[in-house]
Structures are given as structure tokens and as C-alpha cells.
Design a protein around this motif. Structure first.
Motif, PDB file in Angstrom:
ATOM      1  N   PHE A 193       6.426   9.747  -1.933  1.00 28.98           N
ATOM      2  CA  PHE A 193       5.740   8.462  -1.884  1.00 28.98           C
ATOM      3  C   PHE A 193       6.599   7.445  -1.146  1.00 28.98           C
ATOM      4  O   PHE A 193       7.831   7.459  -1.230  1.00 28.98           O
ATOM      5  CB  PHE A 193       5.431   7.963  -3.301  1.00 28.98           C
ATOM      6  CG  PHE A 193       4.298   8.693  -3.958  1.00 28.98           C
ATOM      7  CD1 PHE A 193       2.983   8.443  -3.577  1.00 28.98           C
ATOM      8  CD2 PHE A 193       4.532   9.643  -4.940  1.00 28.98           C
ATOM      9  CE1 PHE A 193       1.927   9.126  -4.171  1.00 28.98           C
ATOM     10  CE2 PHE A 193       3.493  10.332  -5.537  1.00 28.98           C
ATOM     11  CZ  PHE A 193       2.183  10.067  -5.148  1.00 28.98           C
TER      12      PHE A 193
ATOM     13  N   LYS B  40       4.810   1.566   3.806  1.00 27.13           N
ATOM     14  CA  LYS B  40       5.045   1.312   5.220  1.00 27.13           C
ATOM     15  C   LYS B  40       5.487  -0.134   5.420  1.00 27.13           C
ATOM     16  O   LYS B  40       5.026  -1.049   4.736  1.00 27.13           O
ATOM     17  CB  LYS B  40       3.779   1.587   6.032  1.00 27.13           C
ATOM     18  CG  LYS B  40       3.454   3.069   6.168  1.00 27.13           C
ATOM     19  CD  LYS B  40       2.392   3.323   7.213  1.00 27.13           C
ATOM     20  CE  LYS B  40       2.169   4.810   7.432  1.00 27.13           C
ATOM     21  NZ  LYS B  40       1.199   5.096   8.501  1.00 27.13           N
TER      22      LYS B  40
ATOM     23  N   SER C  49       1.825   5.183   0.347  1.00 32.05           N
ATOM     24  CA  SER C  49       1.442   6.282   1.216  1.00 32.05           C
ATOM     25  C   SER C  49       2.366   7.449   0.900  1.00 32.05           C
ATOM     26  O   SER C  49       3.174   7.380  -0.031  1.00 32.05           O
ATOM     27  CB  SER C  49       1.562   5.859   2.687  1.00 32.05           C
ATOM     28  OG  SER C  49       1.117   6.887   3.544  1.00 32.05           O
ATOM     29  N   GLN C  50       2.232   8.523   1.661  1.00 31.55           N
ATOM     30  CA  GLN C  50       3.125   9.666   1.500  1.00 31.55           C
ATOM     31  C   GLN C  50       3.701  10.052   2.851  1.00 31.55           C
ATOM     32  O   GLN C  50       3.016   9.992   3.875  1.00 31.55           O
ATOM     33  CB  GLN C  50       2.391  10.863   0.891  1.00 31.55           C
ATOM     34  CG  GLN C  50       2.214  10.776  -0.621  1.00 31.55           C
ATOM     35  CD  GLN C  50       1.786  12.098  -1.213  1.00 31.55           C
ATOM     36  OE1 GLN C  50       0.939  12.787  -0.679  1.00 31.55           O
ATOM     37  NE2 GLN C  50       2.378  12.469  -2.335  1.00 31.55           N
ATOM     38  N   TRP C  51       4.965  10.447   2.831  1.00 29.25           N
ATOM     39  CA  TRP C  51       5.624  10.903   4.048  1.00 29.25           C
ATOM     40  C   TRP C  51       6.585  12.016   3.680  1.00 29.25           C
ATOM     41  O   TRP C  51       7.437  11.852   2.810  1.00 29.25           O
ATOM     42  CB  TRP C  51       6.377   9.749   4.717  1.00 29.25           C
ATOM     43  CG  TRP C  51       7.092  10.157   5.969  1.00 29.25           C
ATOM     44  CD1 TRP C  51       8.434  10.204   6.182  1.00 29.25           C
ATOM     45  CD2 TRP C  51       6.485  10.613   7.187  1.00 29.25           C
ATOM     46  NE1 TRP C  51       8.716  10.645   7.450  1.00 29.25           N
ATOM     47  CE2 TRP C  51       7.533  10.913   8.095  1.00 29.25           C
ATOM     48  CE3 TRP C  51       5.169  10.800   7.593  1.00 29.25           C
ATOM     49  CZ2 TRP C  51       7.291  11.384   9.376  1.00 29.25           C
ATOM     50  CZ3 TRP C  51       4.939  11.270   8.877  1.00 29.25           C
ATOM     51  CH2 TRP C  51       5.992  11.550   9.747  1.00 29.25           C
TER      52      TRP C  51
ATOM     53  N   ASN D  90      -3.752   5.366   9.203  1.00 29.16           N
ATOM     54  CA  ASN D  90      -3.948   4.028   8.650  1.00 29.16           C
ATOM     55  C   ASN D  90      -4.017   4.152   7.136  1.00 29.16           C
ATOM     56  O   ASN D  90      -5.003   4.660   6.596  1.00 29.16           O
ATOM     57  CB  ASN D  90      -5.240   3.409   9.198  1.00 29.16           C
ATOM     58  CG  ASN D  90      -5.391   1.950   8.810  1.00 29.16           C
ATOM     59  OD1 ASN D  90      -5.206   1.586   7.656  1.00 29.16           O
ATOM     60  ND2 ASN D  90      -5.734   1.111   9.783  1.00 29.16           N
ATOM     61  N   PRO D  91      -2.965   3.712   6.411  1.00 31.96           N
ATOM     62  CA  PRO D  91      -2.930   3.919   4.958  1.00 31.96           C
ATOM     63  C   PRO D  91      -4.053   3.196   4.222  1.00 31.96           C
ATOM     64  O   PRO D  91      -4.446   3.617   3.135  1.00 31.96           O
ATOM     65  CB  PRO D  91      -1.556   3.365   4.557  1.00 31.96           C
ATOM     66  CG  PRO D  91      -1.176   2.428   5.654  1.00 31.96           C
ATOM     67  CD  PRO D  91      -1.778   3.006   6.895  1.00 31.96           C
TER      68      PRO D  91
ATOM     69  N   VAL E   4       0.849  -1.186   0.000  1.00 33.28           N
ATOM     70  CA  VAL E   4       0.000   0.000   0.000  1.00 33.28           C
ATOM     71  C   VAL E   4       0.886   1.237   0.000  1.00 33.28           C
ATOM     72  O   VAL E   4       1.746   1.401   0.860  1.00 33.28           O
ATOM     73  CB  VAL E   4      -0.929   0.003   1.230  1.00 33.28           C
ATOM     74  CG1 VAL E   4      -1.710   1.308   1.294  1.00 33.28           C
ATOM     75  CG2 VAL E   4      -1.877  -1.173   1.173  1.00 33.28           C
TER      76      VAL E   4
ATOM     77  N   GLU F 116      -7.165   5.443   4.807  1.00 30.49           N
ATOM     78  CA  GLU F 116      -6.982   6.716   4.111  1.00 30.49           C
ATOM     79  C   GLU F 116      -7.317   6.591   2.629  1.00 30.49           C
ATOM     80  O   GLU F 116      -7.705   7.562   1.983  1.00 30.49           O
ATOM     81  CB  GLU F 116      -5.537   7.195   4.280  1.00 30.49           C
ATOM     82  CG  GLU F 116      -5.197   7.640   5.704  1.00 30.49           C
ATOM     83  CD  GLU F 116      -3.706   7.801   5.918  1.00 30.49           C
ATOM     84  OE1 GLU F 116      -2.945   7.609   4.938  1.00 30.49           O
ATOM     85  OE2 GLU F 116      -3.297   8.101   7.051  1.00 30.49           O
ATOM     86  N   GLN F 117      -7.153   5.386   2.080  1.00 27.20           N
ATOM     87  CA  GLN F 117      -7.409   5.163   0.661  1.00 27.20           C
ATOM     88  C   GLN F 117      -8.667   4.323   0.430  1.00 27.20           C
ATOM     89  O   GLN F 117      -8.846   3.744  -0.639  1.00 27.20           O
ATOM     90  CB  GLN F 117      -6.197   4.481   0.027  1.00 27.20           C
ATOM     91  CG  GLN F 117      -4.919   5.306   0.153  1.00 27.20           C
ATOM     92  CD  GLN F 117      -3.706   4.616  -0.429  1.00 27.20           C
ATOM     93  OE1 GLN F 117      -3.749   4.107  -1.544  1.00 27.20           O
ATOM     94  NE2 GLN F 117      -2.613   4.587   0.322  1.00 27.20           N
TER      95      GLN F 117
END
Length: 281
Positions: A11, A14, A5-7, A50-51, A3, A54-55
Motif C-alpha cells: 500500500f 501517490k 493505492s498499491q505499488w 489513475n488511483p 487516496v 481505479e477506486q
């Protein structure tokens, strides 16, 4: 497929903390870096949220809700007791440091005035071993140019578990700032750390927080529930810092509970329940 995510604007994926192989791989990497670089602290960031949710994806049962944050705390604890995390849930019993939220470099409610409410929020939830934001605030990433703000921030940080810096004190070119920094670091090491250690033992036995709000000593006094710019270390030290720009005095309320309070500078003694108006600090 992991999955995405962005941090920090990039991109990323996790670490799958439910996969023992992934966890072992990560711990091996950490151990290798510690040996190679001699690192004393490890900071684990990005566990918040929670990725999947979130999606709008259905998460596996092991990662429903805030389970990822809990698993990250377990992982952090396995690294060692000098590991730092930025989020926690059901993990206050773990031997971890929690880094508090970065703050604005100003005098407002998202800057200097946010330190004490945030401190008490964390400790009442059971998280006592905190790393506050750097002296002067670090959210903007810039050096702090307000010398007075730096000093007032330092005066609060000296009574917290850890003092950290983003803006070095020598950038002001002022011996006063350097000398004050040395003084407060020395005070922190000689006076505050022993207090934290003392009340940490009590926390382990009773669950009572190390840092406490005013109402902790006077729960029947309604005045104490309105104070968000003072705090206690255990039952014996009351910290009332200056949080207004240009101020050299402030109002201080001394909680009752059968206590008397002594000014550490003048040695003057006051009864609990006393309101000190425009008290020089």
C-alpha cells in the motif's frame, strides 16, 4: 485523506503533484539524496493509472484522465535531463529517458521478440530516448541462464540508446560472453551513440524519429509493413538481428527508396528492394 493505492504489492499514497508544497518537499528530498549518495540517475515509477478512477472516485479536475502522468513528467524534467520515467503522455518533448516495459527471459513475443516492436512503438510516438529492459530480460527477477539468449539480446541492445544489465556477463564463466560484451559496449560507445546524437538533432528540427520502421524508407512497398524484426537508425543503418533460438542465418529485406545497402562485415553492396534469404549473420 490521501487516496490509497498499491505499488509492487504494498500500500502507498501517490505524491499530490497539484500541491506546490508537496512538490517542493519531494524535490528537496531528491536534492538531499543526490548530494548524500552522489546519484547520477533518478527513476520515477508508479505514475501509471489513475488511483481515483481505479477506486470509482471522482478525481479533481487537475487529475482527470492521464493528467497525473503529464504532471509527473513535468516534475521529472525539473530534476534534470538524466531522470527516468516509466510512463509518458504529451511529454515527448521533455528531456527525459523512458524506461521500456520489463520483458520475459525467453525467445517469445513477450521476451526477445518484443524488443523491436516496442522500440518502434515508442519512437513513432515521439519517445526516442529509451532505456530498454536489461539484457536477457528482467521481469522474473532471476538471472538469465540461457547463454545464447543473453548474447542475442546483447546484439540488439548494442544498437539502442542504452545498454543495461541485470544478469552480469561473467556468471556464465565463459570468456566468449565477456569478450562479446566488451566488444558490443565498445561498438555502442564508438558507433551507435554518435548516430543517436546525429539523428537527435534531426528529431529536434523535423520530429522524425531516431529509430524507424522499414516502411519509413519505402512507404509504398507493402512488404515493409509486415516486418517487425528489423529497424533503422536514421536512414543509414539497418539492424536485422537474430531472434530465433539456434539460428545462424535469417531473411533480411532491404527497403528501396533509391538506397543501396552495404554489409558492414563483408562490404558487399545490395540494391534496395532486395530480399536476402537465409543470409548468414
Amino acid at each position: 485523506i490521501p487516496v490509497m493505492s498499491q505499488w509492487r504489492g504494498k500500500f502507498c499514497v501517490k505524491l499530490n503533484l497539484t500541491n506546490p508544497g508537496a512538490v517542493h518537499w519531494f524535490l528537496d528530498r531528491v536534492e538531499s539524496l543526490q548530494a548524500h549518495l552522489g546519484m547520477e540517475y533518478i527513476l520515477l515509477e508508479g505514475g501509471e493509472g489513475n488511483p481515483f478512477e481505479e477506486q470509482a472516485l471522482r478525481p479533481p479536475q487537475a487529475l482527470v484522465g492521464d493528467k497525473y502522468i503529464e504532471l509527473m513528467a513535468d516534475l521529472a524534467a525539473s530534476i534534470g535531463d538524466s531522470t527516468i520515467v516509466t510512463a509518458g503522455t504529451r511529454s515527448s518533448h521533455r528531456p527525459l529517458f523512458v524506461r521500456m516495459t520489463p520483458l520475459q527471459s525467453d525467445w517469445g513475443p513477450t521476451g526477445l521478440k518484443a524488443i523491436i516492436p516496442s522500440l518502434l512503438h515508442h519512437t513513432l510516438l515521439g519517445y526516442n530516448f529509451l532505456i530498454p529492459d536489461a539484457v536477457g530480460g528482467s521481469l522474473s527477477g532471476d538471472l538469465v541462464t540461457d547463454q545464447e539468449l543473453f548474447i542475442r539480446w546483447l546484439e540488439i541492445a548494442a544498437f539502442l540508446p542504452v545498454i543495461s544489465f541485470h544478469t552480469p556477463p561473467w556468471v556464465y564463466g565463459d570468456d566468449q560472453v565477456l569478450n562479446l560484451t566488451r566488444t558490443y559496449i565498445s561498438k555502442h560507445q564508438s558507433e551507435v551513440v554518435p548516430l543517436v546524437e546525429k539523428y537527435a538533432e534531426g528529431w529536434l528540427l523535423t520530429g522524425n524519429p531516431i529509430y524507424r520502421p522499414m516502411w519509413w524508407l519505402s512507404p509504398s512497398d507493402p512488404k515493409t509493413f509486415t516486418i517487425d524484426d528489423q529497424f533503422l537508425i536514421g536512414d543509414e543503418v539497418l539492424v536485422a538481428p537474430v531472434v530465433e533460438k539456434g539460428a545462424a542465418q535469417r531473411d533480411i529485406y532491404l527497403p528501396d527508396g533509391g538506397f543501396q545497402w552495404q554489409d558492414s562485415r563483408s562490404a558487399q553492396v545490395f540494391d534496395g528492394g532486395t530480399f536476402l534469404q537465409d543470409y548468414p549473420v
